[in-house]
Design a protein around this motif. Structure first.
Motif, PDB file in Angstrom:
ATOM      1  N   ILE A 170       0.753  -0.737  -0.152  1.00  0.00           N
ATOM      2  CA  ILE A 170       0.412  -0.160  -0.033  1.00  0.00           C
ATOM      3  C   ILE A 170       1.161   1.175   0.523  1.00  0.00           C
ATOM      4  CG2 ILE A 170      -1.924   1.250   1.733  1.00  0.00           C
ATOM      5  CD1 ILE A 170      -2.167  -1.459   2.653  1.00  0.00           C
ATOM      6  N   VAL A 171       0.288   1.975  -0.730  1.00  0.00           N
ATOM      7  CA  VAL A 171       1.497   3.590  -0.700  1.00  0.00           C
ATOM      8  C   VAL A 171       0.590   4.312  -0.995  1.00  0.00           C
ATOM      9  CG1 VAL A 171       2.508   5.288  -2.475  1.00  0.00           C
ATOM     10  CG2 VAL A 171       3.239   2.702  -2.255  1.00  0.00           C
ATOM     11  N   LEU A 172       0.635   5.811  -0.062  1.00  0.00           N
ATOM     12  CA  LEU A 172       0.168   6.888   0.097  1.00  0.00           C
ATOM     13  C   LEU A 172       0.942   7.939   0.032  1.00  0.00           C
ATOM     14  CD1 LEU A 172      -0.674   6.192   4.137  1.00  0.00           C
ATOM     15  CD2 LEU A 172      -2.035   5.331   1.943  1.00  0.00           C
ATOM     16  N   CYS A 173       0.314   8.549  -0.759  1.00  0.00           N
ATOM     17  CA  CYS A 173       1.276   9.767  -1.626  1.00  0.00           C
ATOM     18  C   CYS A 173       0.455  11.029  -1.565  1.00  0.00           C
ATOM     19  CB  CYS A 173       2.075   9.171  -2.924  1.00  0.00           C
ATOM     20  SG  CYS A 173       2.984  10.366  -3.754  1.00  0.00           S
ATOM     21  N   GLY A 174       1.758  11.962  -1.302  1.00  0.00           N
ATOM     22  CA  GLY A 174       0.429  13.850  -1.128  1.00  0.00           C
ATOM     23  C   GLY A 174       2.117  14.381  -0.364  1.00  0.00           C
ATOM     24  N   GLN A 175       1.309  15.713  -0.127  1.00  0.00           N
ATOM     25  CA  GLN A 175       1.737  16.875   0.308  1.00  0.00           C
ATOM     26  C   GLN A 175       2.213  16.782   1.896  1.00  0.00           C
ATOM     27  OE1 GLN A 175       1.324  20.658  -1.269  1.00  0.00           O
ATOM     28  NE2 GLN A 175      -0.035  20.142  -2.692  1.00  0.00           N
ATOM     29  N   ALA A 176       3.482  16.812   1.755  1.00  0.00           N
ATOM     30  CA  ALA A 176       3.561  17.132   3.653  1.00  0.00           C
ATOM     31  C   ALA A 176       2.711  18.096   4.340  1.00  0.00           C
ATOM     32  CB  ALA A 176       5.169  17.775   3.505  1.00  0.00           C
ATOM     33  N   PHE A 235       5.340  -4.039   7.618  1.00  0.00           N
ATOM     34  CA  PHE A 235       6.324  -3.450   7.389  1.00  0.00           C
ATOM     35  C   PHE A 235       6.301  -1.454   7.059  1.00  0.00           C
ATOM     36  CE2 PHE A 235       9.410  -1.479   4.130  1.00  0.00           C
ATOM     37  CZ  PHE A 235      10.526  -1.210   5.349  1.00  0.00           C
ATOM     38  N   SER A 236       6.821  -0.758   7.307  1.00  0.00           N
ATOM     39  CA  SER A 236       6.212   0.514   6.906  1.00  0.00           C
ATOM     40  C   SER A 236       7.815   1.551   6.387  1.00  0.00           C
ATOM     41  CB  SER A 236       5.309   1.466   8.049  1.00  0.00           C
ATOM     42  OG  SER A 236       5.108   2.599   6.918  1.00  0.00           O
ATOM     43  N   THR A 283       4.600   7.137   2.012  1.00  0.00           N
ATOM     44  CA  THR A 283       4.709   6.196   2.581  1.00  0.00           C
ATOM     45  C   THR A 283       3.736   4.927   1.674  1.00  0.00           C
ATOM     46  OG1 THR A 283       5.032   7.712   4.717  1.00  0.00           O
ATOM     47  CG2 THR A 283       4.058   5.254   4.580  1.00  0.00           C
ATOM     48  N   GLN A 284       5.559   3.553   2.192  1.00  0.00           N
ATOM     49  CA  GLN A 284       4.596   2.057   1.741  1.00  0.00           C
ATOM     50  C   GLN A 284       4.622   1.553   2.911  1.00  0.00           C
ATOM     51  OE1 GLN A 284       7.780  -0.500   0.244  1.00  0.00           O
ATOM     52  NE2 GLN A 284       6.177  -0.806  -1.759  1.00  0.00           N
ATOM     53  N   ILE A 285       3.381   0.994   2.809  1.00  0.00           N
ATOM     54  CA  ILE A 285       3.406   0.359   4.264  1.00  0.00           C
ATOM     55  C   ILE A 285       2.917  -1.945   3.395  1.00  0.00           C
ATOM     56  CG2 ILE A 285       1.652  -0.838   5.964  1.00  0.00           C
ATOM     57  CD1 ILE A 285       0.855   2.587   6.100  1.00  0.00           C
TER      58      ILE A 285
END
Length: 578
Positions: free
Chosen positions: A15-21, A44-45, A60-62
């Protein structure tokens, strides 16, 4: 959708979450990893972030698996793009099998033929609850639905995460999770975790980052003083000890700069404390004069050096193994040191604990060499075995005729502490005689240098030998050091070969020439994997062990090795391809 994991033929979902800080990616990550672990899945993250407080593009990868998982993969099974630019940022990792959970209004311009978008109106659903900030909770619910987890049993965990908040905030977050869960339609490939085994023992595992493991290792080593100036990625260790150290009587000092920090640590050891500093390459550059001071006055010292890409500021929030030779050759003059480079969370804990005993026993600087990837990644692991761990202190009660630098057969002079006994503990940064007083006597100078350089003659009994993973009767050998271990190990398992072994170095200096030569002698092909551009460890192997790998796999783009990509590169080299 679930992919066979390299470890024991388990399966995993990436699972990958992607976006701005600043968009709350960490909140989504914290909720998902906590829920998955509480449900009996291995997780694992890891993350890649830009050097800014807000804006830019982070991911972030989970990984969730039914077997132990401890390294990243390039593959994306579920992508949650939280802002414009997210899909573009990870486009090279998207495949026709990737499920994109996102808002069509946000993602439309970036979609390409073959992309599978499942439109979930995060912002609209959140706004209906009164604030678009609830979009993150909507995203959590959507992922839980896609994975096939039941909603109701997991709401209690979400309540605990938001405990302490206003009741209306808690209820709206729970409602947002529910809306996201229900928003995943029947057309989406649901229940991606169907058939995954659950392990009830995972609930008893600890969920640790590398920073926390090193901090815990320091506490287990008796560390009671840390002085540092914040510098990513080493700051995580300082922050952890600032939060937890007071329970153990630790003094935590954020110094005005790195020069002050290392001198404070040396002073603390002189006064009887067990001290460390934590920093990164640029900060350590300022510490090198203090390092030489420790070498001359034979002070114990523990230095956690967290690597990031240089030179200069480089990529301050990315990872690299580029400071190995810097740690080895830093400081003016000739003096001894030991360099540990942990490859797992357990090693990060145990080697940091050991570093304090080694520094104390041999009165030398000891490095714990990590990197951003190791420090900022985390996974579930059983509680560390503390059996046999002890704090070895090596100082004496002085007599009136005490001499700090007395010559001895071992080269290790008895170390006194001011006020502990009747002797005078005299130390000096100039060359000195046995009492610690300045001298320019050439004969004494020669004897003192020989003493300092010879006191580790018996270190072999304390050394950490390289560890072999895989068959003892191997034909091909993969060499690695530090944080590359888990990715290399996972990559090799996915290849399914029975004639390849891994030799991992968690002590990168000093090296046991004879042991390494014996390992290398058995290998027809040897491949070294390390995260820098010039093969720094390859040079150290050649200079200090007299061996040279057949080939190298180097990475220096600021990202960690991904096990699936690494498997392809290793396979080509092991088959003799160029």
């Amino acid at each position: 959708m679930a992919t066979e994991d390299a470890n024991k033929n388990g399966r995993d979902v990436s699972i990958v979450l992607c976006g701005q800080a600043g968009q709350g990616i960490q909140t989504v990550e914290k909720l998902l990893t906590g829920i998955l672990k509480s449900n009996g899945y291995h997780i694992f993250s890891t993350k890649e972030v830009m050097s800014r407080v807000r804006g830019g593009m982070n991911s972030t990868q989970i990984r969730v698996s039914d077997n132990q998982v401890d390294s990243p993969v390039n593959r994306i099974d579920i992508l949650v793009p939280l802002d414009k630019g997210s899909i573009t940022h990870v486009s090279c990792r998207i495949t026709p099998d990737t499920v994109i959970l996102g808002e069509k209004d946000v993602c439309a311009a970036e979609l390409k033929e073959g992309h599978r978008l499942y439109d979930i109106p995060f912002t609209k659903l959140a706004t209906e609850l009164g604030n678009k900030i609830y979009a993150n909770a909507v995203a959590v619910g959507s992922v839980l639905s896609l994975l096939g987890l039941e909603l109701e049993p997991n709401l209690d965990f979400i309540k605990k995460i938001f405990a302490g908040k206003d009741e209306s905030i808690i209820s709206k977050n729970l409602l947002a999770v529910r809306k996201g869960y229900e928003g995943v339609g029947s057309s989406a490939p649901g229940k991606l975790l169907a058939g995954f085994k659950r392990d009830v023992q995972i609930k008893n595992h600890v969920l640790l980052s590398g920073s926390e493991a090193i901090g815990l290792g320091a506490l287990a080593g008796g560390c009671n003083f840390i002085a540092s100036y914040p510098m990513s990625p080493g700051t995580g260790v300082l922050s952890f000890l600032a939060q937890k150290g007071s329970r153990f009587g630790m003094v935590v000092e954020q110094s005005e700069d790195e020069i002050a920090a290392i001198n404070m640590a040396i002073g603390a050891w002189y006064a009887g404390a067990r001290a460390m500093v934590t920093t990164s390459g640029g900060g350590f550059a300022l510490m090198t004069e203090g390092l030489s001071l420790a070498g001359m006055i034979e002070s114990p010292l523990v230095i956690h050096l967290a690597q990031r890409p240089g030179p200069a500021t480089g990529l301050p929030t990315r990872t690299e193994q580029g400071d190995l030779e810097f740690a080895l050759y830093s400081g003016h003059g000739e003096f001894l040191r030991v360099i540990f480079a942990p490859g797992t969370l357990e090693e990060a804990f145990l080697l940091t604990q050991k570093a304090f005993n080694i520094a104390d026993k041999y009165q030398i600087p000891v490095f714990v060499l990590s990197d951003e990837y190791l420090l900022d990644s985390y996974y579930n692991t059983p509680e560390f075995n503390l059996d046999g761990l002890k704090i070895d202190k090596h100082f004496i009660r002085t007599s009136k005729d005490y001499r700090r630098y007395d010559f001895s057969d071992s080269g290790i002079s008895p170390r006194g502490i001011p006020g502990f006994g009747g002797g005078l503990v005299c130390v000096d940064s100039d060359e000195h005689d046995q009492e610690g007083r300045i001298t320019e006597d050439c004969e004494i100078r020669t004897r003192m240098v020989d003493k300092r350089l010879g006191k580790m003659a018996g270190y072999k009994t304390d050394a950490v030998a390289p560890k072999l993973y895989g068959p003892e009767c191997y034909k091909k050998l993969i060499l690695c050091w530090g944080s590359t271990l888990c990715a290399v190990r996972s990559a090799l398992k996915s290849l399914g070969t029975d004639d390849v072994a891994i030799l991992h170095f968690s002590q990168v200096y000093p090296l046991d020439k004879d042991t390494i030569a014996e390992y290398m002698r058995k290998a027809e092909i040897s491949v070294l994997v390390e995260g820098n551009a010039t093969g720094q460890f390859a040079r150290i192997l050649k200079n200090y062990a007299g061996v040279e790998p057949t080939a190298r796999i180097l990475r220096y783009n600021g990202l960690s090795f991904a096990s699936d990509e690494l498997a392809v590169e290793m396979n080509l080299l092991l088959k003799g391809a160029t």
